[in-house]
Design an enzyme around this catalytic site. Structure first.
Site: not given
Ligand code: PA5
Length: 449
Positions: A291, A312, A426
């Site tokens: 990310e 394996h 989303k």
């Molecule tokens: O790193 C990030 O920002 C995302 O992976 C969030 O942690 C994830 O989308 C969950 O978001 P939230 O904590 O707002 O529910």
């Protein structure tokens, strides 16, 4: 290249056949520039750098409050459900898998309530089966969402809140729910205030995947009986190491090496473990790097394997498939437990030459043999070795990879702290679900399905 810091060693013999010293010097100097961008807080996304100082923000009252909840729930909950996804889930999951006895329940070791997770997927089967268990057990829940609006945990929380209120009544249910969220914004904060839940705050300047050392990660760990003080000490020690502006800084070295290999067409990094307890640590690491770096058409694709199991299965591809990958092996110098290979008088399998040898020694030889085979197959190999798998080392590793990721992403010219691409699915999901306001997009999408 040398890094003697007594917490984490780096061994780069496995990449020397693939690089020369001039290239390495150049990459190290680029990494130092990226280090400056990070530590002077002048880079893109610099309003999300709160994680840099988390281990030194001596927030004793908050840690004590988490331990108090752990003690309280130990008496009344057999299970604690942690509801969250992405950065609100993977850090604690990684720590619990790494540190807890996998058979604690069967052995009645009673380290604390069993921690289970919800809201990390949208599987109806998973949810229904989890509810089967919660129907039988005394339980409590920690709901974690920074934004307070993420769909997966919101749906799971609706179901669990409702179940807790039916099972215990509204008043008792409110003592069995803790919310970890933004200090003032979001639907979760609103519900928590309305229902009188106890809350912990995710700091504004810490993004989800950098939040494992906030209550997001620490509260579930504390409830499970993990030594969170030791974890923070490990992270603080690693912070000192990472903050040194030097080519000997292991985080700078790791960032420099992986970017150098990326520039040579090694577009996939495989995080390798030789201990299944690290499987979820790799999941946490994949989110962190995936990310943070995967944007603007750039970024190393983070993958993971569990050896020797995956030797394996994926071993064949790594040895002889497309030559686009390098390996980073994350291992511990010492196992936490001792266990040796036995002697068999019949010696049918011919393995008596190993009798008396610790299983981990066999594992280490498998590691060495695999490394050489993969190098011969054109796969560069970086080895990162910590002392042992405990809370201290894990805290250090969390901080190390966060820091290295910040440096590495800045080397690519990328903002490590946003995730604009996550929004696309989303939007489509909301439109396809018929969320008001998404009608036009829904029409366009339906034509394409
Ligand atoms: O790193 C990030 O920002 C995302 O992976 C969030 O942690 C994830 O989308 C969950 O978001 P939230 O904590 O707002 O529910």
């Amino acid at each position: 290249m040398e890094s003697k810091n007594k917490i984490l060693d780096i061994d780069i013999k496995g990449i020397t056949p693939f690089i020369n010293s001039r290239e390495l010097e150049l990459s190290l100097s680029k990494a130092l520039e990226a280090f400056d961008t990070l530590t002077t807080r002048k880079g893109r996304g610099n309003d999300y750098l709160g994680w840099l100082d988390l281990p030194t923000d001596n927030n004793r009252p908050e840690q004590d409050a988490m331990k108090k909840i752990a003690a309280e729930w130990k008496l009344k909950a057999q299970v604690v459900v942690v509801i969250g996804i992405g950065g609100s889930y993977l850090g604690s999951k990684a720590a619990l898998e790494a540190l807890l006895h996998p058979f604690a329940n069967e052995l009645a070791l009673n380290q604390g309530p069993k921690i289970l997770f919800a809201g990390q997927n949208l599987s109806q089967d998973y949810m229904a089966e989890l509810m089967d268990l919660l129907e039988e057990k005394e339980y409590a829940a920690i709901v974690i969402s920074k934004s307070g609006t993420t769909t997966e945990p919101a749906i799971a929380f609706r179901i669990i809140k409702n179940h807790l209120e039916t099972k215990y009544g509204k008043e008792e249910a409110a003592t069995r729910i803790i919310a970890v969220t933004d200090k003032s914004r979001g639907a979760l904060k609103e519900v928590a205030s309305k229902e009188g839940y106890r809350t912990f705050v995710i700091p504004d300047d810490v993004g989800g995947r950098y939040s494992v050392l906030t209550p997001v990660g620490l509260l579930p760990m504390a409830v499970a009986g993990v030594n969170i003080d030791s974890m923070i000490q490990g992270a603080a020690k690693m912070r000192e190491i990472c903050m040194e502006r030097s080519g000997n800084n292991i985080a700078i070295q790791y960032a420099a090496l992986r970017n150098l290999l990326y520039g040579k067409g090694k577009t996939i990094e495989i995080l390798v473990n030789f201990n299944p307890k690290l499987q979820y640590f790799a999941e946490w690491w994949k989110q962190l790097f995936g990310e943070s770096e995967g944007k603007e058409g750039k970024g190393i694709f983070p993958a993971s394997v569990n050896f020797t199991s995956d030797l394996h299965s994926m071993g064949q591809y790594i040895q002889e498939g497309e030559r686009i990958m390098f390996e980073t092996v994350l291992d511990m110098k010492h196992p936490a437990r001792e266990y040796s290979v036995g002697n068999d008088p019949a010696d049918v399998d011919g393995l008596n030459f190993l009798a008396g040898m610790e299983v981990e020694q066999v594992n280490k030889k498998a590691r060495a043999g695999t490394k050489l085979a993969h190098i011969d197959g054109g796969v560069p190999n970086i080895l990162l070795e910590a002392e042992r798998l405990d809370a201290f080392s894990l805290g250090a590793l969390f901080y190390f990879f966060e820091f290295a990721c910040g440096v590495s992403a800045y080397m690519l010219g990328i903002n490590p702290f946003d995730q604009p691409g996550v929004e696309d699915y989303k939007q489509n999901m909301f439109a396809l679900l018929g969320k008001p306001g998404y009608e036009e997009l829904a029409e366009k999408l339906k034509e394409r399905l």
